[in-house]
Design a protein around this motif. Structure first.
Motif, PDB file in Angstrom:
ATOM      1  N   VAL A   1      20.183 -10.524  52.969  1.00  0.00           N
ATOM      2  CA  VAL A   1      19.050 -11.169  52.303  1.00  0.00           C
ATOM      3  C   VAL A   1      18.701 -12.487  53.001  1.00  0.00           C
ATOM      4  N   TRP A   2      19.725 -13.269  53.349  1.00  0.00           N
ATOM      5  CA  TRP A   2      19.482 -14.552  53.996  1.00  0.00           C
ATOM      6  C   TRP A   2      18.747 -14.368  55.333  1.00  0.00           C
ATOM      7  N   LEU A   3      19.154 -13.385  56.100  1.00  0.00           N
ATOM      8  CA  LEU A   3      18.470 -13.119  57.371  1.00  0.00           C
ATOM      9  C   LEU A   3      17.018 -12.700  57.133  1.00  0.00           C
ATOM     10  N   ASN A   4      16.778 -11.951  56.054  1.00  0.00           N
ATOM     11  CA  ASN A   4      15.411 -11.576  55.709  1.00  0.00           C
ATOM     12  C   ASN A   4      14.560 -12.806  55.407  1.00  0.00           C
ATOM     13  N   ILE A   5      15.150 -13.744  54.663  1.00  0.00           N
ATOM     14  CA  ILE A   5      14.419 -14.964  54.303  1.00  0.00           C
ATOM     15  C   ILE A   5      14.065 -15.764  55.561  1.00  0.00           C
ATOM     16  N   ILE A   6      15.024 -15.902  56.466  1.00  0.00           N
ATOM     17  CA  ILE A   6      14.773 -16.635  57.708  1.00  0.00           C
ATOM     18  C   ILE A   6      13.653 -15.972  58.507  1.00  0.00           C
ATOM     19  N   GLN A   7      13.709 -14.638  58.598  1.00  0.00           N
ATOM     20  CA  GLN A   7      12.673 -13.912  59.345  1.00  0.00           C
ATOM     21  C   GLN A   7      11.304 -14.083  58.693  1.00  0.00           C
ATOM     22  N   LEU A   8      11.270 -14.060  57.355  1.00  0.00           N
ATOM     23  CA  LEU A   8      10.006 -14.225  56.646  1.00  0.00           C
ATOM     24  C   LEU A   8       9.429 -15.616  56.893  1.00  0.00           C
ATOM     25  N   ARG A   9      10.289 -16.622  56.850  1.00  0.00           N
ATOM     26  CA  ARG A   9       9.824 -17.988  57.103  1.00  0.00           C
ATOM     27  C   ARG A   9       9.237 -18.116  58.510  1.00  0.00           C
ATOM     28  N   GLU A  10       9.886 -17.476  59.480  1.00  0.00           N
ATOM     29  CA  GLU A  10       9.421 -17.596  60.863  1.00  0.00           C
ATOM     30  C   GLU A  10       8.182 -16.739  61.147  1.00  0.00           C
ATOM     31  N   SER A  11       8.010 -15.695  60.371  1.00  0.00           N
ATOM     32  CA  SER A  11       6.920 -14.757  60.658  1.00  0.00           C
ATOM     33  C   SER A  11       5.632 -15.094  59.906  1.00  0.00           C
ATOM     34  N   SER A  12       5.746 -15.798  58.783  1.00  0.00           N
ATOM     35  CA  SER A  12       4.583 -16.045  57.943  1.00  0.00           C
ATOM     36  C   SER A  12       4.378 -17.545  57.731  1.00  0.00           C
ATOM     37  N   GLN A  13       3.206 -18.024  58.073  1.00  0.00           N
ATOM     38  CA  GLN A  13       2.885 -19.430  57.841  1.00  0.00           C
ATOM     39  C   GLN A  13       2.892 -19.754  56.359  1.00  0.00           C
ATOM     40  N   PHE A  14       2.510 -18.786  55.543  1.00  0.00           N
ATOM     41  CA  PHE A  14       2.471 -18.997  54.092  1.00  0.00           C
ATOM     42  C   PHE A  14       3.854 -19.349  53.545  1.00  0.00           C
ATOM     43  N   TYR A  15       4.906 -18.768  54.126  1.00  0.00           N
ATOM     44  CA  TYR A  15       6.280 -19.000  53.648  1.00  0.00           C
ATOM     45  C   TYR A  15       7.059 -19.947  54.573  1.00  0.00           C
ATOM     46  N   SER A  16       6.371 -20.805  55.288  1.00  0.00           N
ATOM     47  CA  SER A  16       7.059 -21.687  56.243  1.00  0.00           C
ATOM     48  C   SER A  16       8.019 -22.663  55.570  1.00  0.00           C
ATOM     49  N   ASP A  17       7.782 -22.984  54.293  1.00  0.00           N
ATOM     50  CA  ASP A  17       8.661 -23.910  53.566  1.00  0.00           C
ATOM     51  C   ASP A  17       9.549 -23.185  52.555  1.00  0.00           C
ATOM     52  N   LEU A  18       9.688 -21.883  52.705  1.00  0.00           N
ATOM     53  CA  LEU A  18      10.392 -21.084  51.692  1.00  0.00           C
ATOM     54  C   LEU A  18      11.826 -21.542  51.488  1.00  0.00           C
ATOM     55  N   ILE A  19      12.560 -21.768  52.565  1.00  0.00           N
ATOM     56  CA  ILE A  19      13.974 -22.138  52.431  1.00  0.00           C
ATOM     57  C   ILE A  19      14.106 -23.491  51.736  1.00  0.00           C
ATOM     58  N   ASP A  20      13.279 -24.455  52.090  1.00  0.00           N
ATOM     59  CA  ASP A  20      13.321 -25.768  51.424  1.00  0.00           C
ATOM     60  C   ASP A  20      12.958 -25.644  49.952  1.00  0.00           C
ATOM     61  N   ASP A  21      11.982 -24.809  49.647  1.00  0.00           N
ATOM     62  CA  ASP A  21      11.583 -24.619  48.251  1.00  0.00           C
ATOM     63  C   ASP A  21      12.713 -23.997  47.442  1.00  0.00           C
ATOM     64  N   MET A  22      13.425 -23.039  48.040  1.00  0.00           N
ATOM     65  CA  MET A  22      14.548 -22.416  47.346  1.00  0.00           C
ATOM     66  C   MET A  22      15.674 -23.418  47.105  1.00  0.00           C
ATOM     67  N   ALA A  23      15.936 -24.262  48.108  1.00  0.00           N
ATOM     68  CA  ALA A  23      17.014 -25.243  47.988  1.00  0.00           C
ATOM     69  C   ALA A  23      16.718 -26.292  46.916  1.00  0.00           C
ATOM     70  N   SER A  24      15.453 -26.662  46.780  1.00  0.00           N
ATOM     71  CA  SER A  24      15.092 -27.694  45.808  1.00  0.00           C
ATOM     72  C   SER A  24      14.907 -27.150  44.403  1.00  0.00           C
ATOM     73  N   ASN A  25      14.838 -25.832  44.256  1.00  0.00           N
ATOM     74  CA  ASN A  25      14.623 -25.228  42.936  1.00  0.00           C
ATOM     75  C   ASN A  25      15.542 -24.020  42.780  1.00  0.00           C
ATOM     76  N   GLU A  26      16.803 -24.248  43.089  1.00  0.00           N
ATOM     77  CA  GLU A  26      17.764 -23.147  43.187  1.00  0.00           C
ATOM     78  C   GLU A  26      17.925 -22.375  41.885  1.00  0.00           C
ATOM     79  N   SER A  27      17.975 -23.054  40.755  1.00  0.00           N
ATOM     80  CA  SER A  27      18.240 -22.385  39.472  1.00  0.00           C
ATOM     81  C   SER A  27      17.128 -21.392  39.116  1.00  0.00           C
ATOM     82  N   MET A  28      15.876 -21.786  39.328  1.00  0.00           N
ATOM     83  CA  MET A  28      14.769 -20.889  38.989  1.00  0.00           C
ATOM     84  C   MET A  28      14.710 -19.692  39.947  1.00  0.00           C
TER      85      MET A  28
END
Length: 260
Positions: A1-28
């Motif tokens: 799953v983590w590798l999928n997230i990294i690939q999505l962040r790198e492939s899509s401009q829309f999700y470029s901040d996905l990892i940071d967003d997940m880290a700042s809102n981990e519980s949700m």
């Protein structure tokens, strides 16, 4: 799953901040990830943005669900197709074609091949339709050892008399199937208008491609899920119709059917 997230962040401009967003809102994100049906729950921090993206929002959501919850990918793909204006619900709703609908599109020189799944059999429907049309009962031949001459005789008789022929289990008679295209072409000019040829077969890698291309093809798969099963059962001409209801004497059976 983590590798999928990294690939999505790198492939899509829309999700470029996905990892940071997940880290700042981990519980949700954890709560969303553990949902039984995450595709039906608002995505933390992205739901409004996806809604605003009217053209590609559903596709972007599909990408995220595919990366995080692979087990929900097929359902999300169906929802994507359903919500896309170029396709729509017609591409994902179960198809319940009846024998009558198939018959309306038939021609004497164009056989119909039913590509079956295990347990599926249109024989009763074909015989019942023939009875409703007040035609002679169809010749039903189950192919196997020694049955090819019988089938040829039935086809020749049907062409002359304008009757129906049903060849079953044709994956067991590939010799005749290999010759069938030439047989149909040879007999085409002498066919009575009422002649119809029905073929049923399980998928087989050696089934002749030429015959498949010249025929109308109908798949007869088992219903996918309860809703599709009920739709199939209650479609007139498939399983339950007025004629069948009137032949059942048990009142409780009618009451149970109505309740369902």
């Amino acid at each position: 799953v983590w590798l999928n997230i990294i690939q999505l962040r790198e492939s899509s401009q829309f999700y470029s901040d996905l990892i940071d967003d997940m880290a700042s809102n981990e519980s949700m994100w954890k709560k969303w990830y553990e949902e039984n049906q995450p595709e039906e729950v608002p995505i933390p921090g992205y739901e409004q943005q996806l809604t605003d993206q009217t053209d590609i929002g559903s596709f972007l959501k599909l990408l995220l669900v595919r990366c995080l919850r692979v087990d929900r990918s097929i359902l999300m793909c169906k929802e994507f197709i359903r919500s896309t204006k170029e396709m729509g619900p017609a591409f994902v709703e179960p198809v319940t074609d009846t024998i009558e609908m198939v018959y309306e599109d038939m021609e004497p020189a164009v056989p119909v091949i039913f590509l079956l799944s295990r347990g599926a059999d249109p024989t009763d429907g074909i015989i019942e339709l023939c009875r409703k049309k007040k035609l002679p009962a169809p010749a039903v031949i189950s192919l196997g050892e020694g049955q090819e001459p019988v089938a040829l005789k039935a086809i020749n008789a049907g062409v002359v008399n304008g009757t129906w022929v049903l060849l079953q289990n044709c994956e067991l008679g590939l010799g005749l199937m290999n010759d069938m295209e030439a047989i149909i072409i040879k007999l085409k000019d002498s066919m009575e208008p009422n002649f119809r040829l029905f073929i049923t077969a399980l998928p087989h890698p050696e089934f002749p491609l030429g015959l498949l291309q010249m025929c109308s093809k109908v798949t007869n798969d088992p219903p996918a899920g309860l809703r599709a099963g009920l739709l199939r059962s209650y479609t007139p001409g498939v399983m339950v119709d007025q004629d069948r209801l009137e032949r059942v004497d048990t009142a409780q059976w009618r009451q149970l059917l109505f309740a369902l």
